[in-house]
Write a protein that holds these residues in place. Structure first.
Motif, short mmCIF file in Angstrom:
data_model
loop_
_atom_site.label_atom_id
_atom_site.label_comp_id
_atom_site.label_asym_id
_atom_site.label_seq_id
_atom_site.Cartn_x
_atom_site.Cartn_y
_atom_site.Cartn_z
N ASP A 17 0.84 -1.21 0.00
CA ASP A 17 0.00 0.00 0.00
C ASP A 17 0.87 1.25 0.00
O ASP A 17 0.57 2.24 -0.67
N GLY A 18 1.94 1.22 0.79
CA GLY A 18 2.87 2.35 0.84
C GLY A 18 3.49 2.63 -0.52
O GLY A 18 3.63 3.79 -0.92
N ALA A 19 3.84 1.57 -1.24
CA ALA A 19 4.40 1.75 -2.59
C ALA A 19 3.36 2.38 -3.52
O ALA A 19 3.68 3.26 -4.31
N TYR A 123 8.03 5.86 -13.16
CA TYR A 123 7.50 5.84 -11.79
C TYR A 123 6.79 4.51 -11.52
O TYR A 123 6.95 3.90 -10.46
N ALA A 124 6.00 4.06 -12.49
CA ALA A 124 5.25 2.81 -12.33
C ALA A 124 6.22 1.63 -12.20
O ALA A 124 6.01 0.73 -11.37
N GLU A 125 7.27 1.62 -13.02
CA GLU A 125 8.24 0.52 -12.96
C GLU A 125 8.95 0.49 -11.61
O GLU A 125 9.17 -0.57 -11.03
N ASN A 126 9.30 1.67 -11.08
CA ASN A 126 9.93 1.73 -9.76
C ASN A 126 9.00 1.19 -8.69
O ASN A 126 9.44 0.52 -7.75
N THR A 127 7.71 1.47 -8.82
CA THR A 127 6.74 0.96 -7.86
C THR A 127 6.62 -0.55 -7.97
O THR A 127 6.55 -1.25 -6.95
N LYS A 128 6.64 -1.07 -9.19
CA LYS A 128 6.59 -2.53 -9.37
C LYS A 128 7.81 -3.20 -8.73
O LYS A 128 7.69 -4.25 -8.10
N VAL A 129 8.98 -2.58 -8.88
CA VAL A 129 10.19 -3.11 -8.27
C VAL A 129 10.04 -3.13 -6.75
O VAL A 129 10.38 -4.11 -6.08
N ALA A 130 9.48 -2.04 -6.19
CA ALA A 130 9.27 -1.98 -4.74
C ALA A 130 8.31 -3.08 -4.29
O ALA A 130 8.55 -3.75 -3.26
N ILE A 131 7.25 -3.31 -5.05
CA ILE A 131 6.28 -4.35 -4.71
C ILE A 131 6.94 -5.73 -4.79
O ILE A 131 6.74 -6.58 -3.92
N ARG A 132 7.75 -5.94 -5.82
CA ARG A 132 8.44 -7.24 -5.95
C ARG A 132 9.44 -7.44 -4.82
O ARG A 132 9.67 -8.57 -4.38
#
Length: 187
Positions: A17-19, A123-132
């Motif tokens: 959620d934070g990501a 930005y979206a890709e960085n968020t995906k990396v954070a989620i992974r």
């Protein structure tokens, strides 16, 4: 199964959620050619000896689609707010009118829109990396629990739960990106 072998799915979900919240904040800072009060949120003003957000120095309104108006409460702060906006790098030239500071939002050209969609995708890709990364941490918890005596069935069940949560958040990132790119490309 004992309680110490439980995987904290709530903590994993909170981190994901934070990501997503960070992504929403980054998307809000992207200028789409349409006025939004969030465009001035990150700007800090040197007021009364400390850095203060603009929304604590005046009222931020959006009276029309291409205009942000800031009604500065303390007339002595108008020049400092104006200077902070100029130096912020948002690419908008403030116009002072008494206690009001008007920010006319210029039209975006096609090239700039395409650049902004690439920035949004980043930005979206960085968020995906954070989620992974959160997923990886969850899987590491499961591996540690396995060595502490978790059964294979429980391990599989927890792994599936973490993967389902990851898939749900990745899909949400993709939808948010698609929506933001459509907003940016809208003329």
């Amino acid at each position: 199964m004992s309680d110490d072998l439980e995987i904290d799915l709530d903590a994993i979900q909170r981190r994901m959620d934070g990501a997503m919240n960070a992504l929403k904040t980054e998307f809000a800072s992207l200028r789409t050619g349409r006025a939004s009060a969030s465009i001035v949120e990150p700007i800090m003003v040197d007021a009364y000896g400390q850095m203060t957000p603009i929304n604590q120095l005046g009222t931020v309104n959006v009276p029309e689609p291409r205009m942000v108006v800031i009604n500065v409460w303390d007339k002595g702060m108008i020049s400092k707010v104006e200077k902070a906006i100029r130096e912020s790098g948002i690419g908008i030239n403030p116009v002072t009118d008494g206690p009001l500071i008007r920010l006319p939002i210029p039209e975006l050209n096609e090239e700039r829109r395409k650049q902004l969609t690439k920035v949004a995708a980043g930005y979206a890709e960085n968020t995906k990396v954070a989620i992974r990364n959160v997923r990886r941490d969850g899987m590491d918890q499961i591996k540690k629990a396995k060595t502490a005596g978790m059964g294979e069935d429980d391990q599989k069940m927890w792994s599936d739960e973490v993967q389902d949560l990851t898939d749900k958040y990745i899909l949400a990132v993709d939808k948010a990106l698609e929506s933001k790119q459509a907003e940016i490309m809208q003329v």
